[in-house]
Motif scaffolding. Structure first.
Motif, PDB file in Angstrom:
ATOM      1  N   SER A   1       3.119  -0.925  -3.302  1.00  0.00           N
ATOM      2  CA  SER A   1       3.448  -1.683  -2.099  1.00  0.00           C
ATOM      3  C   SER A   1       2.171  -2.031  -1.339  1.00  0.00           C
ATOM      4  O   SER A   1       1.078  -1.566  -1.658  1.00  0.00           O
ATOM      5  N   ALA A   2       2.343  -2.860  -0.334  1.00  0.00           N
ATOM      6  CA  ALA A   2       1.198  -3.327   0.450  1.00  0.00           C
ATOM      7  C   ALA A   2       0.573  -2.185   1.236  1.00  0.00           C
ATOM      8  O   ALA A   2       1.276  -1.370   1.841  1.00  0.00           O
ATOM      9  N   ASP A   3      -0.754  -2.135   1.222  1.00  0.00           N
ATOM     10  CA  ASP A   3      -1.475  -1.145   2.027  1.00  0.00           C
ATOM     11  C   ASP A   3      -1.493  -1.587   3.483  1.00  0.00           C
ATOM     12  O   ASP A   3      -1.437  -2.783   3.787  1.00  0.00           O
TER      13      ASP A   3
ATOM     14  N   HIS B   1      -4.504   5.401   7.212  1.00  0.00           N
ATOM     15  CA  HIS B   1      -4.107   4.554   6.099  1.00  0.00           C
ATOM     16  C   HIS B   1      -2.657   4.847   5.712  1.00  0.00           C
ATOM     17  O   HIS B   1      -2.239   6.005   5.656  1.00  0.00           O
TER      18      HIS B   1
ATOM     19  N   HIS C   1       1.153   2.686   3.863  1.00  0.00           N
ATOM     20  CA  HIS C   1       1.630   1.616   2.991  1.00  0.00           C
ATOM     21  C   HIS C   1       3.075   1.269   3.362  1.00  0.00           C
ATOM     22  O   HIS C   1       3.808   2.086   3.942  1.00  0.00           O
TER      23      HIS C   1
ATOM     24  N   VAL D   1       6.396   1.065   7.674  1.00  0.00           N
ATOM     25  CA  VAL D   1       5.102   1.535   7.178  1.00  0.00           C
ATOM     26  C   VAL D   1       5.069   3.052   7.270  1.00  0.00           C
ATOM     27  O   VAL D   1       5.370   3.627   8.323  1.00  0.00           O
TER      28      VAL D   1
ATOM     29  N   ILE E   1      -1.569  -5.188   7.849  1.00  0.00           N
ATOM     30  CA  ILE E   1      -1.027  -5.043   6.500  1.00  0.00           C
ATOM     31  C   ILE E   1      -1.745  -6.005   5.561  1.00  0.00           C
ATOM     32  O   ILE E   1      -1.849  -7.202   5.843  1.00  0.00           O
TER      33      ILE E   1
END
Length: 397
Positions: free
Chosen positions: A247-249, A264, A266, A285, A313
């Motif tokens: 998935s997107a960081d 950090h 995701h 998130v 994102i």
């Protein structure tokens, strides 16, 4: 006064005036005539930047409030007086998974277990007795009715009594297991690594089964619901139901006292529905170990629940696009170009994404062209321009 004195007083000033006039005329006649100069228009002074193709990663910006990923109410399953409560059982206290929160008096449940064991022993005795009687009854029936073809009566062979005794033994065994479970439930443990959000318990207090005692919030991970416009979602990799994909960081930022702290995370999912008022969809998130309990990093504070944070994102990568400042993007999707002749050209472009501070353009520009950043009143094609000293400044700077 004599006539001669009168002539001197009048004549000398006249002579001086006449001499001055003669000198002035002589000077004027000797001066060269001024040369007529035609002033050249240097053009409007503007600031320009050079267009260059590059690859860039789309960053979607949003904000949201931190919340625990897990939250449960602690409700005892048995009743009794509280005999022990952990010293950390206060608001803000931390517990590890399976750590004891509090204990309920065990005496009643220990006695119940002993009664259940006694009932089982009695049931085993009854079953053994009836089994013996059933064997004797079958032996006698076979001797008496040796040549009879008729089936024996179940009552004669103690079959119903045998079934009842087995049922009693099974019930007594179940009561023992239930008593053991109830005894075990007198110790209430944390179901996962957690923080105490609220509690209402103390030693000596009588608690009832089914009553809420405390609220626990998980500390292994936190979640942030970030509302985003639907147009932003197409740039992100969002996990779908049943899929296991990267998935997107996300980068979570929190400002405290002028210092920006970062975590950090995701994207783990979306809510799957659009808010009827805002026309936005929420992305969730996830941040691992928000309180820093697993990694000792005293320089970083805890990402406490309830904190309002900014979230950046990472989205898809766009290749071969021009990045220009938002201020250089004009009405009707145009930009102003300064051509080789230092003339203004109004150029139609095709943007692929418009952000608050910059615009990503796919078509309409060529490498090396100079884009005008300065606002010009009454701009028109062919207007003469001149640049500042930093005309070669790169767009990426």
């Amino acid at each position: 006064m004599s006539q001669r004195s009168m002539l001197l007083k009048i004549g000398i000033p006249i002579v001086i005036i006449i001499a001055g006039a003669v000198i002035m005329l002589a000077l004027m006649s000797g001066r060269p005539a001024p040369v007529r100069e035609v002033k050249k228009d240097p053009g409007i002074l503007v600031e320009v930047i050079r267009a260059e193709r590059e690859n860039t990663e789309v960053i979607i910006k949003g904000a949201g409030t931190v919340a625990a990923a897990k939250e449960v109410s602690v409700i005892p399953q048995v009743s009794g007086r509280v005999t022990y409560a952990s010293p950390d059982l206060n608001v803000g206290g931390f517990f590890e998974a399976d750590e004891v929160l509090f204990e309920i008096e065990r005496t009643d449940y220990e006695l119940a277990l002993e009664r259940a064991k006694s009932a089982k022993a009695k049931a085993e005795y009854e079953l053994t007795t009836i089994e013996s009687q059933a064997r004797v009854a079958r032996s006698e029936w076979e001797i008496i009715n040796k040549n009879s073809a008729a089936p024996p009566n179940p009552l004669v062979l103690y079959e119903p009594q045998l079934k009842s005794a087995k049922a009693e033994l099974a019930s007594a065994s179940a009561q023992i297991e239930q008593a053991k479970i109830d005894l075990k439930r007198t110790k209430v443990r944390s179901p996962f690594n957690a923080r105490i959000r609220s509690e209402s318990i103390d030693i000596g207090q009588y608690v009832r089964a089914g009553g809420e005692i405390a609220v626990l919030a998980g500390t292994d991970s936190a979640e942030i619901a970030v509302p985003l416009p639907l147009d932003d979602l197409r740039w992100l990799d969002i996990p779908r139901h049943g899929e296991r994909q990267i998935s997107a960081d996300a980068l979570v930022r929190l400002d405290i006292g002028g210092v920006t702290y970062k975590w950090h995370g995701h994207v783990v999912r979306s809510t799957g529905e659009v808010d009827l008022k805002t026309r936005m969809m929420q992305l969730i998130v996830e941040i691992k170990d928000p309180y820093g309990l697993k990694k000792q990093s005293p320089s970083s504070p805890a990402l406490a629940a309830g904190s309002f944070v900014d979230v950046h994102i990472k989205g898809k990568t766009l290749e071969d696009v021009f990045i220009i400042p938002r201020t250089a993007f004009r009405d009707n999707s145009t930009v102003w170009i300064m051509d080789k002749n230092n003339k203004l050209q109004i150029r139609k472009v095709i943007p692929v994404r418009i952000e608050r501070e910059k615009v990503l353009i796919k078509e309409g520009l060529d490498n090396g062209e100079l884009i005008v950043k300065t606002n010009i009143s009454g701009a028109a094609n062919g207007m003469k321009l001149r640049t500042m000293e930093n005309k070669n400044k790169s767009l990426s700077q």
